[in-house]
Design an enzyme around this catalytic site. Sequence first.
Site, mmCIF file in Angstrom:
data_model
loop_
_atom_site.group_PDB
_atom_site.id
_atom_site.type_symbol
_atom_site.label_atom_id
_atom_site.label_comp_id
_atom_site.label_asym_id
_atom_site.label_seq_id
_atom_site.Cartn_x
_atom_site.Cartn_y
_atom_site.Cartn_z
ATOM 1 N N CYS A 1 -4.095 -1.289 -2.459
ATOM 2 C CA CYS A 1 -4.223 0.162 -2.612
ATOM 3 C C CYS A 1 -5.013 0.370 -3.888
ATOM 4 O O CYS A 1 -4.615 -0.108 -4.961
ATOM 5 C CB CYS A 1 -2.832 0.783 -2.733
ATOM 6 N N CYS B 1 -10.999 3.222 -0.899
ATOM 7 C CA CYS B 1 -9.657 3.639 -0.524
ATOM 8 C C CYS B 1 -9.395 2.989 0.824
ATOM 9 O O CYS B 1 -10.244 3.042 1.727
ATOM 10 C CB CYS B 1 -9.560 5.161 -0.406
ATOM 11 N N GLU C 1 -3.958 9.965 7.635
ATOM 12 C CA GLU C 1 -2.506 9.813 7.813
ATOM 13 C C GLU C 1 -1.985 10.695 8.957
ATOM 14 O O GLU C 1 -0.996 10.364 9.585
ATOM 15 C CB GLU C 1 -1.759 10.166 6.518
ATOM 16 N N ASP D 1 0.857 -1.191 0.000
ATOM 17 C CA ASP D 1 0.000 0.000 0.000
ATOM 18 C C ASP D 1 0.889 1.236 0.000
ATOM 19 O O ASP D 1 2.075 1.162 0.338
ATOM 20 C CB ASP D 1 -0.912 0.025 1.232
ATOM 21 N N SER D 2 0.296 2.363 -0.368
ATOM 22 C CA SER D 2 1.055 3.616 -0.370
ATOM 23 C C SER D 2 1.427 4.045 1.050
ATOM 24 O O SER D 2 2.294 4.898 1.216
ATOM 25 C CB SER D 2 0.227 4.716 -1.034
ATOM 26 N N HIS E 1 -7.711 3.703 3.269
ATOM 27 C CA HIS E 1 -7.643 4.552 4.464
ATOM 28 C C HIS E 1 -9.025 4.828 5.050
ATOM 29 O O HIS E 1 -9.145 5.166 6.221
ATOM 30 C CB HIS E 1 -7.001 5.896 4.129
HETATM 31 N N1 DGL Z 1 -4.760 3.829 0.270
HETATM 32 C C1 DGL Z 1 -4.801 4.299 -1.058
HETATM 33 C C2 DGL Z 1 -5.992 3.745 -1.824
HETATM 34 O O1 DGL Z 1 -6.571 2.740 -1.450
HETATM 35 C C3 DGL Z 1 -4.731 5.781 -1.248
HETATM 36 C C4 DGL Z 1 -3.860 6.541 -0.330
HETATM 37 C C5 DGL Z 1 -2.983 7.522 -1.059
HETATM 38 O O2 DGL Z 1 -3.490 8.497 -1.646
HETATM 39 O O3 DGL Z 1 -1.805 7.284 -1.019
HETATM 40 O O4 DGL Z 1 -6.344 4.308 -2.836
#
Ligand code: DGL
Length: 280
Positions: free
Chosen positions: A75, A199, A165, A12-13, A201
């Site tokens: 992600c 997403c 974050e 993941d990012s 997050h």
């Molecule tokens: N967690 C990422 C997703 O599922 C996005 C987070 C980011 O923008 O880095 O798209």
Amino acid sequence: MAKKVQPIGVFDSGYGGLTVLREIVWKLPQYDYVYLGDNARTPYGTRSFDTVYHYTLECVQHLFSRGCRLVILACNTASAKALRNIQQLDLPTLAPGLDGPSRRVLGVIRPTTEVIGKYSKTGSVGILATRGTVTSESYVVEIEKFFPELAVYQEACPMWVPLVENGEYASSGADYFVRQHINRLMDQCAEIDTLLLACTHYPLLIDKIRQAAPPNMTILSQGHIIADSLADYLERHPEIDAQCSKHGQRAFLTTDSAEDFDRQATVFYGEPIQSAHLAL
Ligand code: DGL
């Protein structure tokens, strides 16, 4: 003799993919896993196609170098912008020693779009995602393949990842941005009865999303969907399953500070973890 470890890689990012990993581990505890969060370069959601592709490829190659035969892009932004290129261009041409054609990289968009239509009674669903995922149109295109009758509405929520974050997901400041995007989405279509948190997050904002959404809205996080889909995949592909080691080991890597990662990661993963720094 040392145990041969060929973990399943989860990428993941940043922290978000931990919400997916925890569900995967809960469903499939016997496998070994290595998680890689590219925290030093997060967010991905606002970056160009090329940038997300190159960052993701670099991380996937690192996971391969640690023995992963199977990598999950947990992600959505990376799944939308990098998965196809990696599957079609990179896997077939990896250095012979890396044995690219026998390795697999899977994303989170396809498994989600395979089931989303089952949750909606009105036939209208809302996708909440990063700008990168929304503009890629990946959800619209993939849902059309499985549920062509479903009306799909999208809303990009660029402030939500920074709120999460930065540990502000429970703050009163977050209320404003959650309401703003839920209202915008519902203004597109009042019939929406299912919201997809597209997403990784966003599950941390689920209480606020529930408060801001109309009553009786179905709110879908992806973790359990991805876990079910991975279990099904491994059952249907015994040749891949045989290459994934099963000692119940977990390892966590971050491209940023390991101390920061360990401090923040618990809320995403649900239990304390110890990570190591990876310099890319
Ligand atoms: N967690 C990422 C997703 O599922 C996005 C987070 C980011 O923008 O880095 O798209």
